[in-house]
Scaffold this active site. Structure first.
Site: not given
Length: 288
Positions: A67-68, A83, A112, A114, A133, A135, A196
Site C-alpha cells: 500500500g501507499n 518504499t 514508493t 507506485e 492505494h 489491497h 492487484h
C-alpha cells in the site's frame, strides 16, 4: 435595513482581509523544497497520512510493506509514503516530499515506486488532492475475477462511489501500470487494479481512506448476501436518479453523469487553498 448592510459588510471584509494578511503564511509553492517540507501545512498532512496508514493496517487492508498514500502540497509538491515500510510503523520523518515528476526533493527515504500511479491521477484530475492505494481482501477478490462489484444495492455505496472501474493488469511500479487508470480517473473516484488491489482519490487523505472502507464493506456485504440464496433487491431506478442528483450537488464523480467539470462549472467545489487558509488562521488565532 439594506442601506446599512453594505457598509457593515465592507467593514467586516476589510477587517478579515487585514487579519488574514497579518497572519499570512507563504504558500508551499512560494517556498524552497526544504521549507515547504517543514511548513505548518506539511506537518498537518504528514499526521493525516500516518493516521490513515494505521487505519489501513488495523483493518488488514495492507500487509507487509504493501500500500501507499500521498497528498498534494500546493501545486508543485506531493507528500508520499516511502518504499519498504509497513503503514503501521510510519513516523513523520518517513514521509517523503516529491515533485510532480517523481523526484524526491526532501526527506531521507526512497519513495514508493507506485508513486507514479498517484502522479498520473494528480496530473489527469486536478480535483484529486489525495490518493490511497491498498489491497483490501474482498475488493481485491473482485479484481482477481476481472469484474467490479455490481451497483444499485446499497445507498451509501451509490452516493460515495457508485460504479467502480476496473483497470487492466500491468506490472506494478511501471509507467504502464500507472497509465492504466487514465481512462477512468475523471468519472470514478475508486478504481480496481486487476490482480492487484484498489486505488481511491479524494479531496483529503482521510476521505480517500474512507472510500476504501466503503468499497470493502460493500464487497463483503454483497458476497454475504449472495450466500443467503435469495434474489437481491435493487434500489428502484427513480431513486437512483435522486441519488445522482445528490451526487452532483455534493461534487462526487459518477460515470452515469456528465463529467463534473462540464455540469458543475457554475458550482465548483470548495477551493482547497481557501480551506487551508482558514485552518491556518484559526490555528494561529488559537495560539495567541
Amino acid at each position: 435595513m439594506e442601506q446599512f448592510a453594505n457598509p457593515i459588510s465592507e467593514q467586516v471584509r476589510e477587517v478579515v482581509e487585514a487579519v488574514v494578511e497579518a497572519l499570512r503564511v507563504p504558500k508551499p509553492d512560494e517556498l524552497s523544497p526544504s521549507a515547504a517540507s517543514s511548513s505548518f501545512e506539511a506537518e498537518a498532512l504528514r499526521a493525516e497520512i500516518i493516521r490513515a496508514g494505521r487505519k489501513l493496517w488495523e483493518r488488514q487492508y495492507v500487509d507487509g510493506n504493501g500500500g501507499n498514500i500521498s497528498c498534494r502540497l500546493g501545486t508543485k509538491y506531493v507528500l508520499c509514503t516511502p518504499t519498504m515500510m509497513s503503514k503501521r510503523d510510519l513516523e513523520p520523518a518517513d514521509i517523503c516530499l516529491s515533485d510532480l515528476d517523481g523526484n524526491i526533493v526532501a526527506g531521507d527515504r526512497l519513495r514508493t515506486s507506485e508513486l507514479l500511479l498517484h502522479l498520473e491521477i494528480y496530473r489527469a484530475n486536478p480535483r484529486a488532492r489525495a490518493v490511497v492505494h491498498c489491497h483490501p481482501p474482498y475488493a481485491t477478490a473482485f479484481s482477481l475475477t476481472g469484474t467490479a462489484p455490481p451497483i444499485g444495492l446499497i445507498s451509501e455505496y451509490e452516493i460515495f462511489i457508485g460504479p467502480a472501474a476496473l483497470a487492466h493488469y500491468e506490472t506494478p511500479g511501471t509507467h504502464a501500470f500507472a497509465e492504466t487508470v487514465l481512462p477512468f480517473v475523471q468519472n470514478h473516484n475508486t478504481i480496481l487494479l486487476a490482480n492487484h488491489g484498489v486505488v481511491c482519490w479524494s479531496d483529503t487523505v482521510t476521505h480517500a481512506e474512507w472510500l476504501t472502507e466503503i468499497l470493502e464493506s460493500y464487497c463483503k456485504t454483497y458476497l454475504i448476501a449472495k450466500q443467503i440464496g435469495k434474489p437481491l433487491t435493487h434500489i428502484p431506478e427513480d431513486k437512483i436518479q435522486e441519488i445522482l442528483a445528490l451526487k452532483r450537488k455534493l461534487g462526487f464523480p459518477d460515470a452515469r453523469m456528465e463529467p463534473l467539470a462540464a455540469t458543475d462549472a457554475a458550482n465548483p467545489p470548495v477551493n482547497p487553498e481557501l480551506k487551508k487558509l482558514v485552518r491556518q488562521v484559526v490555528s494561529r488565532l488559537e495560539e495567541r
